[in-house]
Scaffold this motif. Structure first.
Motif, mmCIF file in Angstrom:
data_model
loop_
_atom_site.group_PDB
_atom_site.id
_atom_site.type_symbol
_atom_site.label_atom_id
_atom_site.label_comp_id
_atom_site.label_asym_id
_atom_site.label_seq_id
_atom_site.Cartn_x
_atom_site.Cartn_y
_atom_site.Cartn_z
ATOM 1 N N GLY A 329 0.818 -1.212 0.000
ATOM 2 C CA GLY A 329 0.000 0.000 0.000
ATOM 3 C C GLY A 329 0.848 1.256 0.000
ATOM 4 N N LEU A 330 1.877 1.279 0.822
ATOM 5 C CA LEU A 330 2.744 2.459 0.893
ATOM 6 C C LEU A 330 3.582 2.624 -0.370
ATOM 7 C CD1 LEU A 330 3.949 2.314 4.613
ATOM 8 C CD2 LEU A 330 2.126 3.702 3.622
ATOM 9 N N GLN A 331 4.102 1.513 -0.893
ATOM 10 C CA GLN A 331 4.924 1.602 -2.103
ATOM 11 C C GLN A 331 4.100 2.081 -3.294
ATOM 12 O OE1 GLN A 331 7.146 -1.931 -3.153
ATOM 13 N NE2 GLN A 331 7.527 -1.206 -5.248
ATOM 14 N N VAL A 332 2.925 1.516 -3.474
ATOM 15 C CA VAL A 332 2.089 1.914 -4.607
ATOM 16 C C VAL A 332 1.651 3.370 -4.449
ATOM 17 C CG1 VAL A 332 -0.104 1.503 -5.784
ATOM 18 C CG2 VAL A 332 1.324 -0.433 -5.088
ATOM 19 N N ALA A 333 1.356 3.790 -3.220
ATOM 20 C CA ALA A 333 0.958 5.185 -2.986
ATOM 21 C C ALA A 333 2.086 6.146 -3.374
ATOM 22 C CB ALA A 333 0.576 5.382 -1.522
ATOM 23 N N ARG A 334 3.304 5.849 -2.946
ATOM 24 C CA ARG A 334 4.455 6.719 -3.281
ATOM 25 C C ARG A 334 4.667 6.794 -4.782
ATOM 26 N NH1 ARG A 334 6.945 3.998 1.130
ATOM 27 N NH2 ARG A 334 7.936 2.591 -0.359
ATOM 28 N N GLU A 335 4.681 5.628 -5.419
ATOM 29 C CA GLU A 335 4.952 5.591 -6.856
ATOM 30 C C GLU A 335 3.821 6.241 -7.650
ATOM 31 O OE1 GLU A 335 7.594 4.298 -8.791
ATOM 32 O OE2 GLU A 335 8.641 4.435 -6.880
ATOM 33 N N ALA A 336 2.593 6.036 -7.202
ATOM 34 C CA ALA A 336 1.458 6.625 -7.915
ATOM 35 C C ALA A 336 1.546 8.145 -7.903
ATOM 36 C CB ALA A 336 0.145 6.160 -7.284
ATOM 37 N N VAL A 337 1.915 8.711 -6.769
ATOM 38 C CA VAL A 337 2.061 10.165 -6.693
ATOM 39 C C VAL A 337 3.164 10.632 -7.627
ATOM 40 C CG1 VAL A 337 2.783 12.068 -5.205
ATOM 41 C CG2 VAL A 337 1.132 10.393 -4.365
ATOM 42 N N GLN A 338 4.290 9.931 -7.650
ATOM 43 C CA GLN A 338 5.399 10.342 -8.509
ATOM 44 C C GLN A 338 5.031 10.227 -9.988
ATOM 45 O OE1 GLN A 338 9.089 8.397 -7.500
ATOM 46 N NE2 GLN A 338 8.861 8.822 -5.307
ATOM 47 N N LEU A 339 4.330 9.167 -10.338
ATOM 48 C CA LEU A 339 3.962 8.977 -11.744
ATOM 49 C C LEU A 339 2.910 9.990 -12.194
ATOM 50 C CD1 LEU A 339 3.909 5.082 -11.882
ATOM 51 C CD2 LEU A 339 5.517 6.585 -13.044
ATOM 52 N N HIS A 340 2.144 10.525 -11.255
ATOM 53 C CA HIS A 340 1.168 11.566 -11.592
ATOM 54 C C HIS A 340 1.818 12.949 -11.709
ATOM 55 C CE1 HIS A 340 -2.162 8.770 -10.697
ATOM 56 N NE2 HIS A 340 -2.929 9.644 -11.318
ATOM 57 N N GLY A 341 2.987 13.092 -11.134
ATOM 58 C CA GLY A 341 3.617 14.407 -11.174
ATOM 59 C C GLY A 341 2.937 15.377 -10.227
ATOM 60 N N ALA A 342 2.913 16.654 -10.591
ATOM 61 C CA ALA A 342 2.438 17.704 -9.687
ATOM 62 C C ALA A 342 0.985 17.511 -9.270
ATOM 63 C CB ALA A 342 2.605 19.068 -10.348
ATOM 64 N N ILE A 343 0.149 17.017 -10.175
ATOM 65 C CA ILE A 343 -1.267 16.867 -9.838
ATOM 66 C C ILE A 343 -1.473 15.849 -8.720
ATOM 67 C CG2 ILE A 343 -1.785 15.040 -11.508
ATOM 68 C CD1 ILE A 343 -4.455 16.417 -12.011
ATOM 69 N N GLY A 344 -0.531 14.918 -8.580
ATOM 70 C CA GLY A 344 -0.650 13.871 -7.570
ATOM 71 C C GLY A 344 -0.563 14.366 -6.142
ATOM 72 N N VAL A 345 -0.023 15.563 -5.938
ATOM 73 C CA VAL A 345 0.126 16.085 -4.570
ATOM 74 C C VAL A 345 -0.928 17.134 -4.242
ATOM 75 C CG1 VAL A 345 2.593 15.601 -4.522
ATOM 76 C CG2 VAL A 345 1.808 17.829 -5.326
#
Length: 388
Positions: A329-345
Motif C-alpha cells: 500500500g505504501l509503495q504503490v501510494a508513493r509511486e502513484a504520486v510520482q507517476l502523476h507528477g504535480a497533480i498527484g500532490v
C-alpha cells in the motif's frame, strides 16, 4: 476438482461482489468520502443503517442471533467494494474486530445481546486494547489497564489508545488485567468515569483515546477472562489483520487503476507518457505488488474459512498478509504520486483520498515491520515446539 458446492459459492460471490460494487459506487461516491473528512465522528449513521438494510452488518453473525453466518471470503467482497470508494464507515473495526471478538468471547447474555444488535446495525462496538503510543509494545495477552472485583461490581482504571471508530462507538470492549489474568469487559460509551478524546487521523477519520478513572460496572459486563480471553482477542485480532489487508488491496487496485489511466491520457512530446519505457517498467512493478498481495490475501481468507485451521497457522498468516499489504500500500501510494507528477500532490485530486487511507491502514494494528517481527516470533516458537 470443482464440486457443485464450489461452483454455487463462486456464483454467489460474483453476485455479492457485483451488488456491493454497485451499491458502493452509487451510494458512496468519492465526493462523499471527501465531504466527511474531519467531520466527527468521521462517518454517517444513516449510511450504516443502509449497510444493515443490505444485510451486510450481519454477514459474520450466527443465524441464531439474526445474522447470516457467512464466511470471511463473503465479508471480504463487501469490505473491498466499500474500500474501493474510500467509504469512511468502520466496517472492519466494528463488524470484524469487535463483532468477532464478541462471538469468540462466549455466549454470555451481554455478548449475545450485543451481537444481535450488531447484526441489526443498531450498535457499533469498538475494541480498546492498545496502550502504547507507537503500538510497537502492544500484545494481545497483556494489558496495563487494571481490573478489580468489588462484590458484584467491576472497577477499571487505565487508558487505551488507537481505538477505532473512537467517539462514534456505542461502547468499548476493554482489555484489562485482573485477578484471573487478562479480562475483556464491556464498557458503554456513557459510563461514568470514562473519558473519550477524539484524535484525527491522516485520512480525516478519527480514533480515540480512552481514560478510565474508577469506572464501575456490573459483574455481568465481564465477557471473558484468563486463557479464554487471550484466545478470543488473539483470534479476532488475526481475523481483523486479514480483512484490513483486503481493504489495503482494494486501495492498491484503485491507485494503480488511476495511475494507469493517467499514463494513457497524459501527453508529453506529442505522445502519451505511458508509451515511455521507463514509466512502463515502474507501472509493471506496481502491478507485481498488487498481484503478490492479492495472492497472499486469497490464501489468508481461505485459511480463515477453513474449519480445520489452527491458531498458530492463522496468526502467522495474518501477520504475513498484513506485512505484505501494508508495504504494498505504501509503495504503490508513493509511486502513484510520482507517476502523476504535480497533480498527484494536490488535495483536489482523488488519488490523495486513497493515499491517506493507505497511510492509516498500513499502520493500524501494526505496520509491516511490526508484523514481520511477530511473524518471526510465531514461526520460531512453532519450530522450537516441533523440535521439543
Amino acid at each position: 476438482m470443482t464440486t457443485t458446492h464450489d461452483s454455487e459459492r463462486a456464483e454467489q460471490l460474483t453476485l455479492l461482489r457485483e451488488s456491493a460494487l454497485s451499491f458502493a459506487t452509487k451510494e458512496s461516491p468519492l465526493t462523499r468520502a471527501r465531504a466527511l473528512r474531519q467531520q466527527t465522528p468521521g462517518f454517517e449513521r444513516r449510511f450504516w443503517a443502509a449497510l444493515a438494510e443490505q444485510g451486510w452488518t450481519g454477514l459474520l453473525v450466527p443465524e441464531t442471533l439474526g445474522g447470516y453466518e457467512q464466511g470471511f471470503t463473503e465479508m471480504a467482497e463487501v469490505v473491498a467494494a466499500l474500500a474501493s470508494q474510500v467509504a469512511p464507515e468502520p466496517v472492519v473495526p466494528v463488524l470484524v474486530f469487535a463483532g468477532r471478538l464478541l462471538a469468540h468471547a462466549g455466549s454470555t447474555d451481554i455478548a449475545t445481546r450485543l451481537l444481535t444488535e450488531v447484526a441489526e446495525g443498531r450498535t457499533l462496538p469498538a475494541v480498546a486494547w492498545q496502550e502504547d503510543i507507537t503500538g510497537a509494545k502492544d500484545r494481545t495477552d497483556q494489558a496495563a489497564t487494571r481490573l478489580e472485583r468489588q462484590a458484584d461490581a467491576l472497577l477499571l482504571n487505565g487508558s487505551k489508545r488507537h481505538v477505532r471508530p473512537g467517539a462514534g462507538a456505542d461502547g468499548y470492549i476493554v482489555s484489562a488485567t485482573g485477578p484471573g489474568g487478562l479480562a475483556l469487559v464491556w464498557v458503554p460509551a456513557d459510563t461514568a468515569g470514562l473519558t473519550v478524546s477524539s484524535q484525527p487521523l491522516a485520512d480525516g477519520s478519527y480514533a480515540a483515546q480512552l481514560d478510565l478513572n474508577s469506572v464501575r460496572l456490573p459483574a455481568s459486563h465481564l465477557l471473558a477472562e484468563g486463557a479464554h480471553a487471550v484466545a478470543a482477542l488473539t483470534r479476532a485480532y488475526d481475523e481483523t489483520l486479514v480483512l484490513a489487508s483486503v481493504e489495503l488491496l482494494a486501495l492498491v487496485r484503485g491507485m494503480l487503476s488511476m495511475t494507469q489511466n493517467y499514463l494513457c491520457t497524459r501527453v508529453q512530446f506529442g505522445k502519451p507518457i505511458g508509451s515511455f519505457q521507463s514509466l512502463q517498467h515502474r507501472a509493471v512493478d506496481l502491478l507485481i505488488q498488487q498481484e503478490l498481495t492479492a495472492s497472499v490475501v486469497a490464501q489468508a481468507l481461505a485459511l480463515l474459512d477453513d474449519p480445520d485451521s489452527n491458531s498458530s497457522a492463522r496468526s502467522a498468516m495474518a501477520s504475513r498478509v498484513k506485512s505484505r499489504a501494508s508495504d504494498a500500500g505504501l509503495q504503490v501510494a508513493r509511486e502513484a504520486v510520482q507517476l502523476h507528477g504535480a497533480i498527484g500532490v494536490t488535495d483536489e485530486y482523488d488519488l490523495g483520498l486513497y493515499l491517506q487511507r493507505a497511510l492509516v491502514l498500513s499502520a493500524w494494528l501494526g505496520n509491516g515491520s511490526q508484523q514481520r517481527r511477530r511473524y518471526a516470533d510465531l514461526t520460531q516458537n512453532a519450530t522450537a515446539q516441533e523440535h521439543a
